[in-house]
Design a protein around this motif. Structure first.
Motif, PDB file in Angstrom:
ATOM      1  N   ALA A  15      42.169  41.920  50.084  1.00 23.92           N
ATOM      2  CA  ALA A  15      42.996  43.127  50.223  1.00 23.92           C
ATOM      3  C   ALA A  15      44.238  43.044  49.332  1.00 23.92           C
ATOM      4  N   ARG A  16      44.884  41.869  49.273  1.00 16.68           N
ATOM      5  CA  ARG A  16      46.071  41.705  48.408  1.00 16.68           C
ATOM      6  C   ARG A  16      45.695  41.822  46.937  1.00 16.68           C
ATOM      7  N   VAL A  17      44.603  41.175  46.533  1.00 18.90           N
ATOM      8  CA  VAL A  17      44.170  41.232  45.131  1.00 18.90           C
ATOM      9  C   VAL A  17      43.811  42.654  44.746  1.00 18.90           C
ATOM     10  N   LYS A  18      43.065  43.336  45.590  1.00 20.71           N
ATOM     11  CA  LYS A  18      42.662  44.720  45.323  1.00 20.71           C
ATOM     12  C   LYS A  18      43.891  45.612  45.156  1.00 20.71           C
ATOM     13  N   GLN A  19      44.843  45.491  46.057  1.00 21.99           N
ATOM     14  CA  GLN A  19      46.059  46.305  46.004  1.00 21.99           C
ATOM     15  C   GLN A  19      46.853  46.038  44.730  1.00 21.99           C
ATOM     16  N   GLN A  20      46.951  44.781  44.332  1.00 25.21           N
ATOM     17  CA  GLN A  20      47.786  44.424  43.184  1.00 25.21           C
ATOM     18  C   GLN A  20      47.101  44.654  41.840  1.00 25.21           C
ATOM     19  N   TYR A  21      45.799  44.398  41.729  1.00 24.73           N
ATOM     20  CA  TYR A  21      45.159  44.381  40.422  1.00 24.73           C
ATOM     21  C   TYR A  21      44.102  45.460  40.184  1.00 24.73           C
ATOM     22  N   MET A  22      43.456  45.955  41.244  1.00 22.27           N
ATOM     23  CA  MET A  22      42.306  46.822  41.013  1.00 22.27           C
ATOM     24  C   MET A  22      42.052  47.749  42.187  1.00 22.27           C
ATOM     25  N   GLN A  23      42.917  48.709  42.356  1.00 26.66           N
ATOM     26  CA  GLN A  23      42.828  49.613  43.498  1.00 26.66           C
ATOM     27  C   GLN A  23      41.547  50.437  43.514  1.00 26.66           C
ATOM     28  N   ASP A  24      40.966  50.712  42.355  1.00 23.91           N
ATOM     29  CA  ASP A  24      39.753  51.532  42.285  1.00 23.91           C
ATOM     30  C   ASP A  24      38.462  50.721  42.337  1.00 23.91           C
ATOM     31  N   ALA A  25      38.569  49.413  42.535  1.00 23.00           N
ATOM     32  CA  ALA A  25      37.394  48.548  42.497  1.00 23.00           C
ATOM     33  C   ALA A  25      36.667  48.513  43.838  1.00 23.00           C
ATOM     34  N   THR A  26      35.360  48.354  43.741  1.00 21.24           N
ATOM     35  CA  THR A  26      34.518  48.142  44.915  1.00 21.24           C
ATOM     36  C   THR A  26      33.952  46.730  44.812  1.00 21.24           C
ATOM     37  N   LEU A  27      34.152  45.947  45.838  1.00 22.09           N
ATOM     38  CA  LEU A  27      33.657  44.579  45.851  1.00 22.09           C
ATOM     39  C   LEU A  27      32.137  44.600  45.988  1.00 22.09           C
ATOM     40  N   ILE A  28      31.434  43.933  45.056  1.00 20.52           N
ATOM     41  CA  ILE A  28      29.967  43.908  45.114  1.00 20.52           C
ATOM     42  C   ILE A  28      29.418  42.532  45.480  1.00 20.52           C
ATOM     43  N   GLY A  29      30.268  41.511  45.456  1.00 20.84           N
ATOM     44  CA  GLY A  29      29.804  40.194  45.849  1.00 20.84           C
ATOM     45  C   GLY A  29      30.891  39.149  45.786  1.00 20.84           C
ATOM     46  N   VAL A  30      30.772  38.134  46.640  1.00 19.73           N
ATOM     47  CA  VAL A  30      31.664  36.981  46.629  1.00 19.73           C
ATOM     48  C   VAL A  30      30.769  35.758  46.521  1.00 19.73           C
ATOM     49  N   TYR A  31      31.079  34.887  45.571  1.00 15.31           N
ATOM     50  CA  TYR A  31      30.221  33.753  45.278  1.00 15.31           C
ATOM     51  C   TYR A  31      31.019  32.461  45.289  1.00 15.31           C
ATOM     52  N   ALA A  32      30.508  31.449  45.952  1.00 15.09           N
ATOM     53  CA  ALA A  32      31.069  30.100  45.887  1.00 15.09           C
ATOM     54  C   ALA A  32      30.265  29.323  44.863  1.00 15.09           C
ATOM     55  N   ASN A  33      30.961  28.672  43.950  1.00 13.69           N
ATOM     56  CA  ASN A  33      30.307  27.913  42.888  1.00 13.69           C
ATOM     57  C   ASN A  33      30.776  26.467  42.927  1.00 13.69           C
ATOM     58  N   GLY A  34      29.885  25.551  42.628  1.00 15.50           N
ATOM     59  CA  GLY A  34      30.227  24.136  42.549  1.00 15.50           C
ATOM     60  C   GLY A  34      29.511  23.490  41.379  1.00 15.50           C
ATOM     61  N   GLN A  35      30.224  22.640  40.645  1.00 14.11           N
ATOM     62  CA  GLN A  35      29.652  21.963  39.482  1.00 14.11           C
ATOM     63  C   GLN A  35      30.080  20.509  39.461  1.00 14.11           C
ATOM     64  N   THR A  36      29.180  19.663  38.991  1.00 16.59           N
ATOM     65  CA  THR A  36      29.509  18.283  38.716  1.00 16.59           C
ATOM     66  C   THR A  36      29.227  18.026  37.231  1.00 16.59           C
ATOM     67  N   PHE A  37      29.448  16.806  36.788  1.00 22.35           N
ATOM     68  CA  PHE A  37      29.217  16.433  35.410  1.00 22.35           C
ATOM     69  C   PHE A  37      27.821  16.863  34.959  1.00 22.35           C
ATOM     70  N   ALA A  38      27.721  17.395  33.737  1.00 17.89           N
ATOM     71  CA  ALA A  38      26.477  17.811  33.074  1.00 17.89           C
ATOM     72  C   ALA A  38      25.873  19.094  33.637  1.00 17.89           C
ATOM     73  N   GLN A  39      26.594  19.810  34.477  1.00 20.20           N
ATOM     74  CA  GLN A  39      26.105  21.096  34.993  1.00 20.20           C
ATOM     75  C   GLN A  39      26.876  22.233  34.330  1.00 20.20           C
ATOM     76  N   GLU A  40      26.609  22.452  33.066  1.00 19.35           N
ATOM     77  CA  GLU A  40      27.249  23.536  32.312  1.00 19.35           C
ATOM     78  C   GLU A  40      26.571  24.849  32.684  1.00 19.35           C
ATOM     79  N   SER A  41      27.349  25.864  32.970  1.00 20.19           N
ATOM     80  CA  SER A  41      26.737  27.149  33.312  1.00 20.19           C
ATOM     81  C   SER A  41      26.371  27.903  32.030  1.00 20.19           C
ATOM     82  N   PRO A  42      25.369  28.769  32.095  1.00 18.70           N
ATOM     83  CA  PRO A  42      25.014  29.553  30.902  1.00 18.70           C
ATOM     84  C   PRO A  42      26.103  30.585  30.601  1.00 18.70           C
TER      85      PRO A  42
END
Length: 126
Positions: A15-42
């Motif tokens: 709610a704080r981020v939306k109010q401050q940075y992107m009032q017209d945005a609709t949230l379509i997803g929240v993702y948790a990501n984790g990486q260790t050595f040699a796991q470069e994302s595309p």
């Protein structure tokens, strides 16, 4: 307890981020990501070209020395050149255009931690 109750602490943050940075945005997803050595994302886009949206990325590690790497890297649209790189720092938040190609570099071999981020992906309809 519903499964969404465990994640309710994210609602005030969003709610704080939306109010401050992107009032017209609709949230379509929240993702948790984790990486260790040699796991470069595309190299990828969160939104397709012509599809307006922004991504909010939060670095979640409480400790992260610069020598561990793990940068968030942004590329030009042909994906030929790096235009910006952002080092992970505890609590750092990056807001960016979701149609910009980007990826997460893997942590260094010397890193004994999981590189953790939360990504909030949005779409903005005009």
């Amino acid at each position: 307890m519903k499964s969404s109750d465990a994640w309710s602490f994210l609602f005030p943050f969003w709610a704080r981020v939306k109010q401050q940075y992107m009032q017209d945005a609709t949230l379509i997803g929240v993702y948790a990501n984790g990486q260790t050595f040699a796991q470069e994302s595309p190299i990828h886009r969160d939104n397709q070209p012509g599809e307006e949206g922004q991504t909010v990325l939060m670095f979640c590690n409480e400790f992260w020395p610069t020598s561990w790497g793990g940068e968030l890297v942004f590329y030009d649209h042909p994906k030929n050149d790096i235009i910006k790189a952002v080092l992970p720092k505890p609590g750092r938040i990056v807001v960016f255009n979701g149609s910009v190609p980007h990826n997460a570099r893997s942590p260094a071999l010397s890193c004994d931690q999981l590189r953790m981020t939360l990504a909030f992906k949005t779409i903005i309809k005009g």
